[in-house]
Design a protein around this motif. Structure first.
Motif, PDB file in Angstrom:
ATOM      1  N   MET A 178       0.827  -1.207   0.000  1.00  0.00           N
ATOM      2  CA  MET A 178       0.000   0.000   0.000  1.00  0.00           C
ATOM      3  C   MET A 178       0.862   1.259   0.000  1.00  0.00           C
ATOM      4  SD  MET A 178      -3.062  -1.154  -0.165  1.00  0.00           S
ATOM      5  CE  MET A 178      -4.095   0.232   0.243  1.00  0.00           C
ATOM      6  N   GLN A 179       1.971   1.221   0.772  1.00  0.00           N
ATOM      7  CA  GLN A 179       2.880   2.361   0.779  1.00  0.00           C
ATOM      8  C   GLN A 179       3.425   2.621  -0.621  1.00  0.00           C
ATOM      9  OE1 GLN A 179       3.605   4.546   2.979  1.00  0.00           O
ATOM     10  NE2 GLN A 179       3.901   3.741   5.033  1.00  0.00           N
ATOM     11  N   GLN A 180       3.660   1.547  -1.360  1.00  0.00           N
ATOM     12  CA  GLN A 180       4.256   1.665  -2.692  1.00  0.00           C
ATOM     13  C   GLN A 180       3.253   2.166  -3.714  1.00  0.00           C
ATOM     14  OE1 GLN A 180       6.276  -1.883  -4.091  1.00  0.00           O
ATOM     15  NE2 GLN A 180       5.677  -1.470  -6.183  1.00  0.00           N
ATOM     16  N   HIS A 181       2.054   1.606  -3.709  1.00  0.00           N
ATOM     17  CA  HIS A 181       1.090   1.889  -4.775  1.00  0.00           C
ATOM     18  C   HIS A 181       0.126   3.018  -4.449  1.00  0.00           C
ATOM     19  CE1 HIS A 181       2.531  -1.474  -7.042  1.00  0.00           C
ATOM     20  NE2 HIS A 181       2.231  -2.334  -6.095  1.00  0.00           N
ATOM     21  N   PHE A 182      -0.159   3.258  -3.155  1.00  0.00           N
ATOM     22  CA  PHE A 182      -1.124   4.289  -2.767  1.00  0.00           C
ATOM     23  C   PHE A 182      -0.567   5.133  -1.623  1.00  0.00           C
ATOM     24  CE2 PHE A 182      -3.436   0.574  -4.334  1.00  0.00           C
ATOM     25  CZ  PHE A 182      -4.115   1.134  -5.400  1.00  0.00           C
ATOM     26  N   PRO A 183       0.584   5.772  -1.833  1.00  0.00           N
ATOM     27  CA  PRO A 183       1.187   6.524  -0.733  1.00  0.00           C
ATOM     28  C   PRO A 183       0.255   7.607  -0.204  1.00  0.00           C
ATOM     29  CG  PRO A 183       2.166   7.124  -2.851  1.00  0.00           C
ATOM     30  CD  PRO A 183       1.319   5.911  -3.093  1.00  0.00           C
ATOM     31  N   GLY A 184       0.086   7.614   1.127  1.00  0.00           N
ATOM     32  CA  GLY A 184      -0.749   8.624   1.762  1.00  0.00           C
ATOM     33  C   GLY A 184      -2.230   8.444   1.565  1.00  0.00           C
ATOM     34  N   MET A 185      -2.674   7.313   0.987  1.00  0.00           N
ATOM     35  CA  MET A 185      -4.095   7.128   0.690  1.00  0.00           C
ATOM     36  C   MET A 185      -4.551   5.720   1.058  1.00  0.00           C
ATOM     37  SD  MET A 185      -4.452   9.236  -2.899  1.00  0.00           S
ATOM     38  CE  MET A 185      -6.247   9.179  -2.847  1.00  0.00           C
ATOM     39  N   PHE A 186      -4.179   5.291   2.265  1.00  0.00           N
ATOM     40  CA  PHE A 186      -4.639   3.992   2.734  1.00  0.00           C
ATOM     41  C   PHE A 186      -4.751   4.046   4.255  1.00  0.00           C
ATOM     42  CE2 PHE A 186      -0.089   3.755   3.036  1.00  0.00           C
ATOM     43  CZ  PHE A 186       0.168   2.984   4.152  1.00  0.00           C
ATOM     44  N   CYS A 187      -5.350   3.017   4.825  1.00  0.00           N
ATOM     45  CA  CYS A 187      -5.563   3.021   6.268  1.00  0.00           C
ATOM     46  C   CYS A 187      -5.526   1.608   6.808  1.00  0.00           C
ATOM     47  CB  CYS A 187      -6.901   3.681   6.607  1.00  0.00           C
ATOM     48  SG  CYS A 187      -8.321   2.965   5.759  1.00  0.00           S
ATOM     49  N   GLY A 188      -5.395   1.526   8.130  1.00  0.00           N
ATOM     50  CA  GLY A 188      -5.555   0.261   8.814  1.00  0.00           C
ATOM     51  C   GLY A 188      -7.034  -0.003   9.077  1.00  0.00           C
ATOM     52  N   TYR A 189      -7.342  -1.141   9.633  1.00  0.00           N
ATOM     53  CA  TYR A 189      -8.743  -1.562   9.792  1.00  0.00           C
ATOM     54  C   TYR A 189      -8.957  -2.128  11.187  1.00  0.00           C
ATOM     55  CZ  TYR A 189     -12.900  -4.523   9.152  1.00  0.00           C
ATOM     56  OH  TYR A 189     -14.122  -5.132   9.275  1.00  0.00           O
ATOM     57  N   HIS A 190     -10.054  -1.704  11.808  1.00  0.00           N
ATOM     58  CA  HIS A 190     -10.431  -2.272  13.105  1.00  0.00           C
ATOM     59  C   HIS A 190     -11.927  -2.540  13.130  1.00  0.00           C
ATOM     60  CE1 HIS A 190     -10.501  -3.162  17.364  1.00  0.00           C
ATOM     61  NE2 HIS A 190     -11.472  -2.279  17.530  1.00  0.00           N
TER      62      HIS A 190
END
Length: 270
Positions: free
Chosen positions: A1-13
């Motif tokens: 995710m860091q590679q393909h969507f930098p700054g546009m992803f999140c963790g999940y709970h």
């Protein structure tokens, strides 16, 4: 995710309403690892009734632990039937789910901004992200698909918590996707062709000299791992391999192919 969507992803709970809030937050923080990664909170526990107070206490506890909730996934049915429709103002952005009956590419089955799933739950609690199907087709699989009606910078703000400018990595990735289509497999609206191959097919149909059919049976283009390699791909897509034009475009670049097509159609000035 860091590679393909930098700054546009999140963790999940996934909130377990029967579990102590402090234990949930400790578990989340341990598994997330990096506190700079925002959290998407899924609040729809079918085994324990939720409440506005419990939801707010969980969000506050996550923030107090040095993490940040970027969005709360709260289906309308759960908010209404399992929480008693409490007010949702002053919470992180709301993520609703309301499914269409069709399956297929997200761009095709998305019902648009007027769809009922976009309706506010309560005043001051607009739906900012809409999951509109769990039957979206991606790389041969059916997955959850979502819509965001704001700008790309607005979406970045939602994830990052602060306005930001597009990075070079973001721009190059977007250029690559625009030219080659999602997953490098072409665009559905171009009959699953890349921009180059779509121009070749149109030019061939219009009788532009030198245009030939694109290679048959080509596999999706793999996404290069680095921004530098993606930029090289973008250069080749626009100018042709090594800048020498594309065979299917009569050894023309994209720009020259468009000019040749316009000239063939009699567009003034070409």
């Amino acid at each position: 995710m860091q590679q393909h969507f930098p700054g546009m992803f999140c963790g999940y709970h996934f909130a377990r309403n029967g579990d102590p809030i402090n234990a949930q937050v400790a578990n989340l923080k341990t598994h997330l690892g990096d506190p700079s990664i925002p959290v998407m909170l899924d609040y729809e526990d079918p085994d324990a009734r939720g409440s506005g107070a419990n939801l707010r206490a969980l969000v506050d506890a996550i923030h107090s632990a040095g993490l940040r909730v970027c969005a709360v996934y709260l289906p309308r049915w759960y908010w209404r039937d399992h929480m008693g429709s409490p007010p949702l103002n002053n919470l992180p952005p709301l993520w609703n789910s309301h499914y269409v009956t069709a399956s297929g590419y997200a761009s095709v089955i998305y019902p648009g901004k007027g769809f009922a799933g976009w309706a506010n739950y309560t005043p001051g609690a607009p739906v900012e992200i809409l999951q509109f199907s769990d039957q979206g087709q991606v790389a041969g699989r059916l997955v959850d698909v979502n819509a965001y009606e704001g700008t790309l910078d607005g979406l970045r703000t939602l994830f990052s918590g602060a306005p930001g400018e597009l990075s070079v990595d973001d721009c190059v990735l977007d250029f690559w996707l625009q030219l080659l289509g999602p997953a490098g497999a072409g665009w559905p609206q171009l009959n699953n062709r890349s921009v180059v191959d779509a121009l070749a097919e149109i030019g061939l149909h219009q009788g532009v000299p030198g245009m030939v059919p694109p290679p048959a049976g080509a596999a999706p283009a793999p996404l290069p791992a680095s921004t530098a390699d993606r930029a090289r791909d973008v250069f080749d897509q626009i100018r042709g391999p090594d800048g020498n034009g594309w065979n299917q475009l009569g050894n023309r670049s994209i720009v020259d192919a468009i000019a040749a097509l316009a000239h063939q159609l009699g567009v003034p000035g070409y």
